[in-house]
Design a protein around this motif. Structure first.
Motif, PDB file in Angstrom:
ATOM      1  N   SER A  62       0.827  -1.206   0.000  1.00  0.00           N
ATOM      2  CA  SER A  62       0.000   0.000   0.000  1.00  0.00           C
ATOM      3  C   SER A  62       0.860   1.255   0.000  1.00  0.00           C
ATOM      4  CB  SER A  62      -0.909   0.024   1.240  1.00  0.00           C
ATOM      5  OG  SER A  62      -1.791  -1.073   1.241  1.00  0.00           O
ATOM      6  N   ARG A 113     -13.341   4.021  -5.639  1.00  0.00           N
ATOM      7  CA  ARG A 113     -12.213   3.250  -5.122  1.00  0.00           C
ATOM      8  C   ARG A 113     -12.413   1.735  -5.247  1.00  0.00           C
ATOM      9  NH1 ARG A 113      -7.604   3.872  -4.376  1.00  0.00           N
ATOM     10  NH2 ARG A 113      -7.472   2.871  -2.327  1.00  0.00           N
ATOM     11  N   SER A 114     -13.627   1.320  -5.584  1.00  0.00           N
ATOM     12  CA  SER A 114     -13.857  -0.118  -5.762  1.00  0.00           C
ATOM     13  C   SER A 114     -13.272  -0.626  -7.072  1.00  0.00           C
ATOM     14  CB  SER A 114     -15.359  -0.422  -5.715  1.00  0.00           C
ATOM     15  OG  SER A 114     -16.029   0.139  -6.841  1.00  0.00           O
ATOM     16  N   LYS A 116     -10.114  -0.868  -8.886  1.00  0.00           N
ATOM     17  CA  LYS A 116      -8.675  -0.744  -8.665  1.00  0.00           C
ATOM     18  C   LYS A 116      -7.923  -0.608  -9.991  1.00  0.00           C
ATOM     19  CE  LYS A 116      -9.221  -1.226  -4.251  1.00  0.00           C
ATOM     20  NZ  LYS A 116      -9.073  -0.053  -3.351  1.00  0.00           N
ATOM     21  N   LYS A 118      -3.852   0.068 -11.474  1.00  0.00           N
ATOM     22  CA  LYS A 118      -2.424   0.216 -11.178  1.00  0.00           C
ATOM     23  C   LYS A 118      -1.842   1.298 -12.075  1.00  0.00           C
ATOM     24  CE  LYS A 118       1.955  -2.306 -10.857  1.00  0.00           C
ATOM     25  NZ  LYS A 118       2.274  -1.660  -9.574  1.00  0.00           N
ATOM     26  N   GLN A 189      -8.342   7.542  -0.742  1.00  0.00           N
ATOM     27  CA  GLN A 189      -7.336   6.544  -0.374  1.00  0.00           C
ATOM     28  C   GLN A 189      -6.603   6.962   0.905  1.00  0.00           C
ATOM     29  OE1 GLN A 189      -4.431   5.832  -3.430  1.00  0.00           O
ATOM     30  NE2 GLN A 189      -3.397   4.192  -2.311  1.00  0.00           N
TER      31      GLN A 189
END
Length: 201
Positions: A62, A113-114, A116, A118, A189
């Motif tokens: 994280s 935020r559900s 995700k 990268k 976040q």
């Protein structure tokens, strides 16, 4: 004399006909609202945090709050370049029917935020600003510059398009709302990090 007047008249005509539509004031207020609110939300969340709180990580995979802020500083600068590129490319109305977002959905979709995602390596936090204070200042300077641009521009952002985002084309107004939604996503976040049971008191 006629030979001089005609080219000059043609130049004036071209300069106005190339882009005679200006930014809609409703769009301007919409962009300013989200750019300002997400900036303020971020500074409110960060207020009073200690170094241990800023650098706390819930787990090894994280980001800390400080790393979230660095990511935002880097990407905000990237959005600045993308806005310039989008405006500089000129009108491209052929993309008008290809937009992937409706205006009313863009903030919710980007800040969700559900879902995700990268980030690419170029936007990963790496300590490039040397201190948290410098990092935050870098973000705020660029965000405030974007706010000033939106306050004063006459660029027809609804008739400018970007195809540089991974999910598909957006118009210039939506691009700026995307930048605001991206900020909100990472502020949420930060709040998740703060809600962790081991977050330093």
């Amino acid at each position: 004399m006629k030979k001089l007047i005609l080219p000059f008249a043609a130049l004036i005509l071209f300069s106005f006909s190339a882009d005679t539509t200006k930014l809609n004031e409703q769009d301007r207020e919409w962009m300013l609202k989200h750019l300002t609110e997400t900036r303020n939300h971020m500074t409110q969340v960060l207020e009073g945090l200690t170094n241990s709180q800023l650098n706390f990580k819930p787990d090894e995979n994280s980001w800390s709050i400080a790393e979230c802020v660095e990511h935002l500083a880097v990407t905000e600068n990237g959005f600045g370049g993308l806005i310039q590129k989008t405006v500089g490319a000129g009108p491209n109305p052929v993309l008008k029917d290809s937009l992937v977002f409706k205006d009313e959905d863009i903030m919710a979709n980007i800040s969700d935020r559900s879902n995700k995602v990268k980030t690419s390596e170029a936007f990963e936090p790496s300590g490039q600003f040397e201190s948290f204070e410098n990092t935050l200042q870098a973000f705020l300077e660029k965000r405030n510059a974007h706010i000033e641009y939106v306050k004063t521009t006459e660029d027809d952002l609804r008739n400018r398009y970007s195809e540089d985002l991974p999910f598909g084309p957006v118009d210039g107004v939506q691009l700026i709302i995307f930048a605001a939604g991206h900020t909100e996503r990472h502020v949420l976040q930060m709040e998740e990090v703060m809600a962790h049971t081991k977050f330093p008191k």
